[in-house]
Design an enzyme around this catalytic site. Sequence first.
Site, PDB file in Angstrom:
ATOM      1  N   HIS A   6      41.944  64.359 -53.493  1.00 32.61           N
ATOM      2  CA  HIS A   6      43.321  64.133 -53.957  1.00 32.61           C
ATOM      3  C   HIS A   6      43.629  62.637 -54.039  1.00 32.61           C
ATOM      4  CE1 HIS A   6      47.859  64.306 -53.088  1.00 32.61           C
ATOM      5  NE2 HIS A   6      47.700  64.830 -54.282  1.00 32.61           N
ATOM      6  N   ARG A   7      43.905  62.167 -55.245  1.00 32.77           N
ATOM      7  CA  ARG A   7      44.136  60.734 -55.497  1.00 32.77           C
ATOM      8  C   ARG A   7      42.981  59.910 -54.926  1.00 32.77           C
ATOM      9  NH1 ARG A   7      50.632  60.755 -53.862  1.00 32.77           N
ATOM     10  NH2 ARG A   7      51.024  62.781 -54.826  1.00 32.77           N
ATOM     11  N   GLU A  33      40.883  63.867 -58.188  1.00 34.04           N
ATOM     12  CA  GLU A  33      42.153  64.135 -58.852  1.00 34.04           C
ATOM     13  C   GLU A  33      42.924  62.834 -58.871  1.00 34.04           C
ATOM     14  OE1 GLU A  33      46.522  65.151 -58.726  1.00 34.04           O
ATOM     15  OE2 GLU A  33      45.281  64.028 -57.306  1.00 34.04           O
ATOM     16  N   ASP A  35      46.510  60.596 -60.957  1.00 36.94           N
ATOM     17  CA  ASP A  35      47.759  60.706 -61.723  1.00 36.94           C
ATOM     18  C   ASP A  35      47.813  59.622 -62.787  1.00 36.94           C
ATOM     19  OD1 ASP A  35      49.243  62.653 -59.820  1.00 36.94           O
ATOM     20  OD2 ASP A  35      48.536  61.052 -58.502  1.00 36.94           O
ATOM     21  N   HIS A  48      50.865  57.492 -59.159  1.00 37.12           N
ATOM     22  CA  HIS A  48      51.642  58.721 -59.027  1.00 37.12           C
ATOM     23  C   HIS A  48      53.121  58.509 -59.337  1.00 37.12           C
ATOM     24  CE1 HIS A  48      54.065  61.743 -56.883  1.00 37.12           C
ATOM     25  NE2 HIS A  48      53.097  62.575 -57.193  1.00 37.12           N
ATOM     26  N   GLU A  94      45.841  64.215 -63.944  1.00 32.31           N
ATOM     27  CA  GLU A  94      47.172  64.835 -63.989  1.00 32.31           C
ATOM     28  C   GLU A  94      48.116  63.951 -64.787  1.00 32.31           C
ATOM     29  OE1 GLU A  94      51.105  65.867 -61.396  1.00 32.31           O
ATOM     30  OE2 GLU A  94      49.219  65.848 -60.276  1.00 32.31           O
ATOM     31  N   LYS A  96      51.514  62.660 -65.702  1.00 33.24           N
ATOM     32  CA  LYS A  96      52.833  62.632 -65.077  1.00 33.24           C
ATOM     33  C   LYS A  96      53.949  62.600 -66.108  1.00 33.24           C
ATOM     34  CE  LYS A  96      53.130  62.733 -61.245  1.00 33.24           C
ATOM     35  NZ  LYS A  96      52.963  63.943 -60.363  1.00 33.24           N
ATOM     36  N   ASP A 210      43.239  65.581 -49.228  1.00 30.38           N
ATOM     37  CA  ASP A 210      43.174  64.156 -48.893  1.00 30.38           C
ATOM     38  C   ASP A 210      41.939  63.833 -48.051  1.00 30.38           C
ATOM     39  OD1 ASP A 210      45.657  63.824 -50.104  1.00 30.38           O
ATOM     40  OD2 ASP A 210      46.785  63.997 -48.238  1.00 30.38           O
TER      41      ASP A 210
END
Length: 215
Positions: A6-7, A33, A35, A48, A94, A96, A210
């Site tokens: 995640h990120r 992943e 953003d 993000h 992703e 945004k 995470d």
Amino acid sequence: MLKIGHRGAKGHAPENSLVSFQKAIELGVDMIELDVRLSLDKVPIVIHDETIDRTTSKTGLVTDYSAKELRQVDIPTLLDVFTLVNNRCEINVELKTFSATQPVLDLITQSTFDKSKILISSFDWNALQEIRFHDETLKIGVLTETDLDLALAYAKFIKAYSIHPYFHLLTAENAAKIKEKGFKIFPWTVNEPEDITFVISLGVDGIITDFPERL
């Protein structure tokens, strides 16, 4: 089951940074992943929030700064991440904002990054429909934190690849239903060992976390 950072590896390094993505790769992720928003000069930027306040020493909207200025405060462009990753793992982009859709599509087309290793997700389902309209082959993930039935119906409509639910929405029943319809399930953001055990028991296809080393 895919290990999805995640990120990047947010539990270990500043989120959505090149350091974080490198760390995730070192931890053996199958996918990272991230953003994406647009800079002032319409370059896909990996961040993000709508502002740069939380993750940098500066303040203001992402859209008030050029890509060059954002890179100076350690916010990478999507191209920077493609270059760093260099096909070593998959990337979940992703979106945004709807406005990022076309610039991201253009970048994917021009880049040497393996298109089959890219998955586009968004809470903005119109952006996903726009992606599908322009490209029938890109993998699409439908994000939801409220309504799984609606997400499932929409995933069918746009021929999505996966559904990305907030993990608390998942039950044995609805997970089975999603799998039965042929969609992958990638829940987010699952960090605690007991939650990881729970979603694994549902037979999910990957976990967005995470802490990739906990999977």
